[in-house]
Structures are given as C-alpha cells and as structure tokens.
Design a protein around this motif. Structure first.
Motif, PDB file in Angstrom:
ATOM      1  N   GLN A  36       0.833  -1.200   0.000  1.00 49.02           N
ATOM      2  CA  GLN A  36       0.000   0.000   0.000  1.00 49.02           C
ATOM      3  C   GLN A  36       0.874   1.258   0.000  1.00 49.02           C
ATOM      4  N   ASP A  37       1.933   1.233   0.803  1.00 53.47           N
ATOM      5  CA  ASP A  37       2.809   2.406   0.887  1.00 53.47           C
ATOM      6  C   ASP A  37       3.595   2.630  -0.404  1.00 53.47           C
ATOM      7  N   VAL A  38       4.148   1.556  -0.997  1.00 57.88           N
ATOM      8  CA  VAL A  38       4.943   1.764  -2.214  1.00 57.88           C
ATOM      9  C   VAL A  38       4.049   2.140  -3.398  1.00 57.88           C
ATOM     10  N   ALA A  39       2.776   1.741  -3.354  1.00 61.51           N
ATOM     11  CA  ALA A  39       1.839   2.216  -4.381  1.00 61.51           C
ATOM     12  C   ALA A  39       1.643   3.725  -4.242  1.00 61.51           C
ATOM     13  N   TYR A  43       6.256   3.810  -6.708  1.00 57.40           N
ATOM     14  CA  TYR A  43       7.570   3.148  -6.768  1.00 57.40           C
ATOM     15  C   TYR A  43       7.652   2.293  -8.029  1.00 57.40           C
ATOM     16  N   ARG A  44       8.577   2.642  -8.927  1.00 50.43           N
ATOM     17  CA  ARG A  44       8.625   2.029 -10.253  1.00 50.43           C
ATOM     18  C   ARG A  44       9.758   1.029 -10.435  1.00 50.43           C
ATOM     19  N   ALA A  45      10.604   0.873  -9.427  1.00 50.18           N
ATOM     20  CA  ALA A  45      11.795   0.038  -9.595  1.00 50.18           C
ATOM     21  C   ALA A  45      11.488  -1.403 -10.010  1.00 50.18           C
ATOM     22  N   PRO A  46      10.500  -2.097  -9.415  1.00 46.31           N
ATOM     23  CA  PRO A  46      10.239  -3.481  -9.839  1.00 46.31           C
ATOM     24  C   PRO A  46       9.873  -3.585 -11.325  1.00 46.31           C
ATOM     25  N   TYR A  47       9.025  -2.688 -11.799  1.00 45.68           N
ATOM     26  CA  TYR A  47       8.639  -2.681 -13.210  1.00 45.68           C
ATOM     27  C   TYR A  47       9.844  -2.401 -14.103  1.00 45.68           C
ATOM     28  N   LEU A  48      10.623  -1.382 -13.754  1.00 43.21           N
ATOM     29  CA  LEU A  48      11.763  -0.985 -14.585  1.00 43.21           C
ATOM     30  C   LEU A  48      12.830  -2.061 -14.622  1.00 43.21           C
ATOM     31  N   ALA A  49      13.101  -2.677 -13.477  1.00 43.64           N
ATOM     32  CA  ALA A  49      14.127  -3.723 -13.419  1.00 43.64           C
ATOM     33  C   ALA A  49      13.711  -4.938 -14.238  1.00 43.64           C
ATOM     34  N   ALA A  50      12.467  -5.380 -14.078  1.00 41.93           N
ATOM     35  CA  ALA A  50      11.998  -6.558 -14.816  1.00 41.93           C
ATOM     36  C   ALA A  50      12.005  -6.291 -16.319  1.00 41.93           C
ATOM     37  N   ALA A  51      11.600  -5.095 -16.716  1.00 41.05           N
ATOM     38  CA  ALA A  51      11.599  -4.754 -18.140  1.00 41.05           C
ATOM     39  C   ALA A  51      13.018  -4.734 -18.692  1.00 41.05           C
ATOM     40  N   SER A  52      13.972  -4.219 -17.910  1.00 38.13           N
ATOM     41  CA  SER A  52      15.364  -4.163 -18.356  1.00 38.13           C
ATOM     42  C   SER A  52      15.959  -5.561 -18.479  1.00 38.13           C
ATOM     43  N   ARG A 191      29.115  -4.531 -18.664  1.00 40.12           N
ATOM     44  CA  ARG A 191      27.900  -3.736 -18.552  1.00 40.12           C
ATOM     45  C   ARG A 191      27.048  -3.924 -19.805  1.00 40.12           C
ATOM     46  N   VAL A 192      25.773  -4.183 -19.588  1.00 39.26           N
ATOM     47  CA  VAL A 192      24.813  -4.331 -20.687  1.00 39.26           C
ATOM     48  C   VAL A 192      24.026  -3.041 -20.871  1.00 39.26           C
ATOM     49  N   LEU A 193      23.531  -2.488 -19.781  1.00 38.96           N
ATOM     50  CA  LEU A 193      22.820  -1.211 -19.863  1.00 38.96           C
ATOM     51  C   LEU A 193      22.815  -0.521 -18.510  1.00 38.96           C
ATOM     52  N   VAL A 194      22.714   0.799 -18.573  1.00 40.40           N
ATOM     53  CA  VAL A 194      22.483   1.638 -17.404  1.00 40.40           C
ATOM     54  C   VAL A 194      21.377   2.612 -17.789  1.00 40.40           C
ATOM     55  N   GLN A 195      20.297   2.595 -17.033  1.00 41.66           N
ATOM     56  CA  GLN A 195      19.153   3.452 -17.348  1.00 41.66           C
ATOM     57  C   GLN A 195      18.898   4.408 -16.187  1.00 41.66           C
ATOM     58  N   GLU A 196      19.123   5.693 -16.433  1.00 39.38           N
ATOM     59  CA  GLU A 196      18.793   6.725 -15.451  1.00 39.38           C
ATOM     60  C   GLU A 196      17.307   7.065 -15.586  1.00 39.38           C
ATOM     61  N   VAL A 197      16.617   7.108 -14.457  1.00 40.26           N
ATOM     62  CA  VAL A 197      15.167   7.304 -14.464  1.00 40.26           C
ATOM     63  C   VAL A 197      14.831   8.524 -13.606  1.00 40.26           C
ATOM     64  N   PRO A 198      14.380   9.626 -14.221  1.00 38.24           N
ATOM     65  CA  PRO A 198      14.115  10.851 -13.443  1.00 38.24           C
ATOM     66  C   PRO A 198      13.009  10.681 -12.407  1.00 38.24           C
ATOM     67  N   GLN A 199      11.922  10.014 -12.760  1.00 39.12           N
ATOM     68  CA  GLN A 199      10.804   9.850 -11.829  1.00 39.12           C
ATOM     69  C   GLN A 199      10.791   8.411 -11.313  1.00 39.12           C
ATOM     70  N   TRP A 200      11.649   8.157 -10.343  1.00 36.27           N
ATOM     71  CA  TRP A 200      11.826   6.822  -9.768  1.00 36.27           C
ATOM     72  C   TRP A 200      10.715   6.511  -8.771  1.00 36.27           C
ATOM     73  N   GLU A 201      10.509   7.465  -7.865  1.00 33.79           N
ATOM     74  CA  GLU A 201       9.446   7.364  -6.866  1.00 33.79           C
ATOM     75  C   GLU A 201       9.232   8.749  -6.276  1.00 33.79           C
ATOM     76  N   ARG A 202       8.146   8.916  -5.567  1.00 37.27           N
ATOM     77  CA  ARG A 202       7.862  10.219  -4.977  1.00 37.27           C
ATOM     78  C   ARG A 202       8.831  10.518  -3.836  1.00 37.27           C
ATOM     79  N   ALA A 203       9.220  11.773  -3.731  1.00 32.15           N
ATOM     80  CA  ALA A 203      10.112  12.206  -2.656  1.00 32.15           C
ATOM     81  C   ALA A 203       9.401  12.116  -1.316  1.00 32.15           C
ATOM     82  N   THR A 204      10.172  11.820  -0.277  1.00 31.26           N
ATOM     83  CA  THR A 204       9.573  11.680   1.055  1.00 31.26           C
ATOM     84  C   THR A 204      10.084  12.714   2.048  1.00 31.26           C
TER      85      THR A 204
END
Length: 235
Positions: A36-39, A43-52, A191-204
C-alpha cells in the motif's frame, strides 16, 4: 497530493543506517502495509528492473532460473512473471516479508538470508539471472555484497541491480558505482545497460522535493552480464 506522514516516516526509518537486526524488525512490522505504501510512492523500480532484464535476455525466459534477492513481498516476481519468467527463487532477511511473498504463489523456493552478513543459500553458478531491486542503498545491503551475487550467477548470466539517486543516497551510489567499475575492470562482468530514471518514486522529504522541484527522486537500473572465467594459462 501529499504523501501521508506515516508513509514518509516508514520509508525514512528503513533508510537511516539502522543496525541490521533493528532494520529487519522494521521491515517485519512494515510488511502488512508495504505494498500500500509503495503504491502511494509510485515506486517504479520493480517494473523498470523486470523490463530491463527481459530486454537483455537473449532467449525465452520460462525455464531461466532467477534469484530475486531482497525479494520483499514479491513485487519484482510479479513483474518478471508477466514477462514470462517462471522459475523464480527468492531470499530476504525479513520473515514478515517472506510470508507475504510466499502467499503470491510465484516462487518455487523462498529462504531467509541476511545478505552482507551471510552467504546466499545457493551453490556457485546456479542462476541464469540475479536481481537486487530496492535494497542497494544507505543503511541496507552493502556494495561489498556484489561478489556474492556474482558467485551464484552462471557465466553468461545476468545481474539486474537498482539504486536511488536522492541526496541521502549519493555517498552510497558513488561507492556502489566504484565497486561496479572495479568488477568490470577485473573482467568479472560486462555492462549491458544503465538506465537513469528521473521519476523513480515520490520524494519523502522536503530536501528531496526541493532538489528537483518535481516531487520525485531519480534512480538507476544497471544490468551486467557475468564473464566466463578464462582457463589457466599453460606453462
């Protein structure tokens, strides 16, 4: 819409550099509210990592053996399963998180392991891919654990890692990237890829919100491929 104070407090608590036993106690207590909290954090890391990882994978992934390190409640497993990965094993230091991960039915095997304090419960070169998503950060899994991730990955296998780029994690990210580069220079992986993601998660925190002005912190996904060990030179 502002994040609830309770969400901010629970996120801050696990990133304070707390002693490991206390950190695991915090995660055990957080487990029931974690998803509930990460929603709320977006929080996008699980989606981004699996896609990568799926992008890097050269063959159909159904039978690829994947170790999800610091698996939490199974967010990464859900994303990997959507992309065709079926042979998923998980480890985490929190018994509370593992109980919820078990409830997903997505893992063939789950074990408790305090990475950084003990070795992973797997033989050498056992996995086609290893993920470590969300736990490479200040006060969590140390960058010194990278060789252990490599140990359980087969030659030619993939490692997918993430970390945050917020102000409180800058020192850790610099240490992590130095360790990543050192292993690459040694020929341990490529190294295969490095992806910088500006909107990773909301700031706390206000500090994080003020740095970018967007209300989000940034993060990064790394994918590496383990190099074969060269045969010993004769003579």
């Amino acid at each position: 819409m502002q994040l609830a104070a309770g969400v901010r407090e629970r996120v801050a608590a696990v990133h304070r550099g707390t002693e490991l036993s206390e950190l695991l106690r915090l995660y055990d207590g957080w487990a029931g509210r974690y998803e509930q909290d990460v929603a709320a954090l977006e929080y996008r890391a699980p989606y981004l990592a699996a896609a990568s990882l799926a992008f890097a994978f050269p063959s159909p992934p159904a039978e690829a053996r994947v170790l999800d390190v610091a698996c939490g409640t199974g967010l990464v497993a859900r994303e990997l399963h959507r992309r065709g990965f079926r042979c998923l094993h998980g480890v985490d230091g929190s018994a509370g998180m593992l109980e919820l991960a078990r409830g997903t039915g997505l893992y063939r095997q789950l074990q408790r392991c305090e990475l950084g304090r003990e070795p992973l419960p797997a033989p050498a070169e056992h996995y086609d891919a290893v993920t470590l998503v969300g736990a490479l950060g200040e006060g969590q899994v140390p960058s010194s654990a990278l060789p252990e991730l490599l140990r359980v990955t087969r030659a030619g296998g993939f490692l997918c890692l993430t970390t945050r780029s917020n102000p409180s994690n800058r020192r850790y990210r610099a240490e992590l990237e130095a360790a990543l580069q050192h292993l690459e220079q040694k020929g341990a992986w490529q190294r295969v890829l490095v992806q910088e993601v500006p909107q990773w998660e909301r700031a706390t925190s206000e500090e994080e919100e003020n740095v970018r002005g967007s209300g989000y912190i940034s993060g990064v996904v790394y994918v590496y491929r383990k190099c074969p060990v060269p045969p010993p030179e004769e003579g």
